[in-house]
Motif scaffolding. Sequence first.
Motif, mmCIF file in Angstrom:
data_model
loop_
_atom_site.group_PDB
_atom_site.id
_atom_site.type_symbol
_atom_site.label_atom_id
_atom_site.label_comp_id
_atom_site.label_asym_id
_atom_site.label_seq_id
_atom_site.Cartn_x
_atom_site.Cartn_y
_atom_site.Cartn_z
ATOM 1 N N ALA A 151 0.192 -6.988 -6.701
ATOM 2 C CA ALA A 151 -0.949 -6.907 -5.783
ATOM 3 C C ALA A 151 -0.480 -6.851 -4.325
ATOM 4 C CB ALA A 151 -1.880 -8.098 -5.994
ATOM 5 N N ALA A 152 0.498 -7.672 -3.980
ATOM 6 C CA ALA A 152 1.003 -7.691 -2.604
ATOM 7 C C ALA A 152 1.689 -6.373 -2.258
ATOM 8 C CB ALA A 152 1.973 -8.853 -2.408
ATOM 9 N N GLY A 153 2.439 -5.818 -3.194
ATOM 10 C CA GLY A 153 3.099 -4.531 -2.956
ATOM 11 C C GLY A 153 2.094 -3.408 -2.737
ATOM 12 N N THR A 154 1.056 -3.392 -3.560
ATOM 13 C CA THR A 154 0.018 -2.371 -3.424
ATOM 14 C C THR A 154 -0.715 -2.537 -2.091
ATOM 15 O OG1 THR A 154 -0.255 -2.262 -5.823
ATOM 16 C CG2 THR A 154 -2.056 -1.390 -4.490
ATOM 17 N N GLN A 155 -1.044 -3.779 -1.768
ATOM 18 C CA GLN A 155 -1.734 -4.049 -0.506
ATOM 19 C C GLN A 155 -0.865 -3.652 0.680
ATOM 20 O OE1 GLN A 155 -0.981 -6.775 1.839
ATOM 21 N NE2 GLN A 155 -2.692 -6.236 3.154
ATOM 22 N N SER A 156 0.418 -3.906 0.591
ATOM 23 C CA SER A 156 1.342 -3.563 1.666
ATOM 24 C C SER A 156 1.412 -2.045 1.871
ATOM 25 C CB SER A 156 2.725 -4.123 1.354
ATOM 26 O OG SER A 156 3.652 -3.732 2.319
ATOM 27 N N GLU A 157 1.470 -1.308 0.769
ATOM 28 C CA GLU A 157 1.513 0.156 0.870
ATOM 29 C C GLU A 157 0.232 0.700 1.489
ATOM 30 O OE1 GLU A 157 3.044 2.622 -2.391
ATOM 31 O OE2 GLU A 157 3.627 0.735 -3.363
ATOM 32 N N VAL A 184 -0.206 2.773 5.149
ATOM 33 C CA VAL A 184 -0.879 4.069 5.303
ATOM 34 C C VAL A 184 -2.040 3.932 6.285
ATOM 35 C CG1 VAL A 184 -2.270 5.814 4.102
ATOM 36 C CG2 VAL A 184 -0.193 4.932 3.034
ATOM 37 N N LEU A 185 -2.796 2.844 6.144
ATOM 38 C CA LEU A 185 -3.940 2.621 7.030
ATOM 39 C C LEU A 185 -3.494 2.460 8.480
ATOM 40 C CD1 LEU A 185 -6.988 2.271 6.996
ATOM 41 C CD2 LEU A 185 -6.638 -0.171 6.662
ATOM 42 N N GLU A 186 -2.403 1.752 8.681
ATOM 43 C CA GLU A 186 -1.880 1.550 10.030
ATOM 44 C C GLU A 186 -1.505 2.883 10.683
ATOM 45 O OE1 GLU A 186 1.854 -0.809 12.038
ATOM 46 O OE2 GLU A 186 0.925 -1.670 10.246
ATOM 47 N N VAL A 187 -0.836 3.733 9.931
ATOM 48 C CA VAL A 187 -0.458 5.055 10.453
ATOM 49 C C VAL A 187 -1.715 5.870 10.781
ATOM 50 C CG1 VAL A 187 0.582 7.270 9.803
ATOM 51 C CG2 VAL A 187 1.794 5.137 9.339
ATOM 52 N N GLU A 188 -2.701 5.820 9.879
ATOM 53 C CA GLU A 188 -3.924 6.588 10.100
ATOM 54 C C GLU A 188 -4.679 6.106 11.334
ATOM 55 O OE1 GLU A 188 -5.081 9.436 8.627
ATOM 56 O OE2 GLU A 188 -3.073 9.346 7.791
ATOM 57 N N ILE A 189 -4.768 4.798 11.505
ATOM 58 C CA ILE A 189 -5.471 4.255 12.675
ATOM 59 C C ILE A 189 -4.741 4.632 13.963
ATOM 60 C CG2 ILE A 189 -6.057 2.099 13.856
ATOM 61 C CD1 ILE A 189 -6.863 0.993 11.117
ATOM 62 N N GLU A 229 -4.675 -4.967 14.958
ATOM 63 C CA GLU A 229 -3.340 -5.582 14.923
ATOM 64 C C GLU A 229 -3.430 -7.074 14.624
ATOM 65 O OE1 GLU A 229 -1.545 -4.535 18.648
ATOM 66 O OE2 GLU A 229 -1.354 -2.425 18.087
ATOM 67 N N SER A 230 -4.432 -7.739 15.181
ATOM 68 C CA SER A 230 -4.628 -9.175 14.907
ATOM 69 C C SER A 230 -4.968 -9.404 13.441
ATOM 70 C CB SER A 230 -5.748 -9.738 15.783
ATOM 71 O OG SER A 230 -5.415 -9.655 17.137
ATOM 72 N N ILE A 231 -5.823 -8.563 12.892
ATOM 73 C CA ILE A 231 -6.196 -8.685 11.479
ATOM 74 C C ILE A 231 -4.983 -8.418 10.594
ATOM 75 C CG2 ILE A 231 -7.556 -7.624 9.629
ATOM 76 C CD1 ILE A 231 -9.794 -7.249 11.729
ATOM 77 N N ALA A 232 -4.200 -7.412 10.928
ATOM 78 C CA ALA A 232 -3.005 -7.094 10.139
ATOM 79 C C ALA A 232 -2.014 -8.255 10.188
ATOM 80 C CB ALA A 232 -2.352 -5.820 10.656
ATOM 81 N N LYS A 233 -1.850 -8.859 11.364
ATOM 82 C CA LYS A 233 -0.940 -10.000 11.508
ATOM 83 C C LYS A 233 -1.445 -11.190 10.683
ATOM 84 C CE LYS A 233 1.146 -13.016 14.981
ATOM 85 N NZ LYS A 233 1.207 -13.361 16.407
ATOM 86 N N ALA A 234 -2.735 -11.459 10.744
ATOM 87 C CA ALA A 234 -3.315 -12.562 9.964
ATOM 88 C C ALA A 234 -3.174 -12.299 8.470
ATOM 89 C CB ALA A 234 -4.780 -12.748 10.335
ATOM 90 N N SER A 235 -3.329 -11.057 8.064
ATOM 91 C CA SER A 235 -3.180 -10.692 6.656
ATOM 92 C C SER A 235 -1.754 -10.940 6.174
ATOM 93 C CB SER A 235 -3.549 -9.225 6.462
ATOM 94 O OG SER A 235 -3.320 -8.818 5.140
ATOM 95 N N ALA A 295 -0.536 -13.644 3.358
ATOM 96 C CA ALA A 295 0.306 -13.270 2.221
ATOM 97 C C ALA A 295 1.533 -14.175 2.136
ATOM 98 C CB ALA A 295 0.730 -11.806 2.339
ATOM 99 N N ALA A 296 2.135 -14.484 3.268
ATOM 100 C CA ALA A 296 3.301 -15.376 3.283
ATOM 101 C C ALA A 296 2.911 -16.784 2.838
ATOM 102 C CB ALA A 296 3.927 -15.418 4.673
ATOM 103 N N MET A 297 1.755 -17.272 3.301
ATOM 104 C CA MET A 297 1.287 -18.600 2.878
ATOM 105 C C MET A 297 0.992 -18.629 1.385
ATOM 106 S SD MET A 297 -1.143 -20.051 6.003
ATOM 107 C CE MET A 297 -2.490 -20.105 4.890
ATOM 108 N N THR A 298 0.383 -17.567 0.877
ATOM 109 C CA THR A 298 0.066 -17.497 -0.546
ATOM 110 C C THR A 298 1.344 -17.533 -1.372
ATOM 111 O OG1 THR A 298 -1.915 -16.225 -0.074
ATOM 112 C CG2 THR A 298 -1.085 -16.129 -2.325
ATOM 113 N N GLU A 299 2.346 -16.787 -0.941
ATOM 114 C CA GLU A 299 3.613 -16.782 -1.665
ATOM 115 C C GLU A 299 4.273 -18.158 -1.625
ATOM 116 O OE1 GLU A 299 7.779 -14.291 -2.039
ATOM 117 O OE2 GLU A 299 6.197 -13.560 -0.720
ATOM 118 N N ALA A 300 4.234 -18.808 -0.477
ATOM 119 C CA ALA A 300 4.812 -20.155 -0.348
ATOM 120 C C ALA A 300 4.061 -21.142 -1.225
ATOM 121 C CB ALA A 300 4.781 -20.605 1.105
#
Length: 179
Positions: A90-96, A100-105, A146-152, A156-161
Amino acid sequence: MNNIPEQISAFGKAQVETALRFLTIAAEGTEKLFDLQIKNSKVAFNEGMKNAKTLAEVKDFSELPTWTSSTFQPGIDKATAYARSLYEVAAGTQSEISAVLEVEITDFSKDVVVALDSALKSAPAGSEPAVAAVKSVIGTANTVYESIAKASKQLAAMTEANLTAAASQAGVATRKKAA
């Protein structure tokens, strides 16, 4: 005038390519999850059959704690590994998708600024404040994204921890019960 239809056509093609990329990423993620489910189902079935046979061979109640500890710890470890695998897919898919979304924006923002600059050249005098306001809105939207992407990423890091901590706690608790 010829330039505008070409730009619209190029924009349409880019949007189709982006949509296809999103669909490809989603399909690949779904395929990975399905594969993981099938493999996990096979392992769980085989383990269940093995455990049932082992339980059937228990002849004395005093052997039950040994059977329990030898059965449940590997099960907890496998469930934890399964949860981690699900999270990784799930994290890998979300990251991909995020990439793509970041490039498009970014591309969209650049295109809007270029279009505004082009429009400004042929705009009547006094429209500069309106164009500057639109550019400011775009800049603010980029900052919010950018703030939303950073929070996301932090989530993800907190979830993994937390997943790692929960796995270690489950292992420690099970070993204490077995001892």
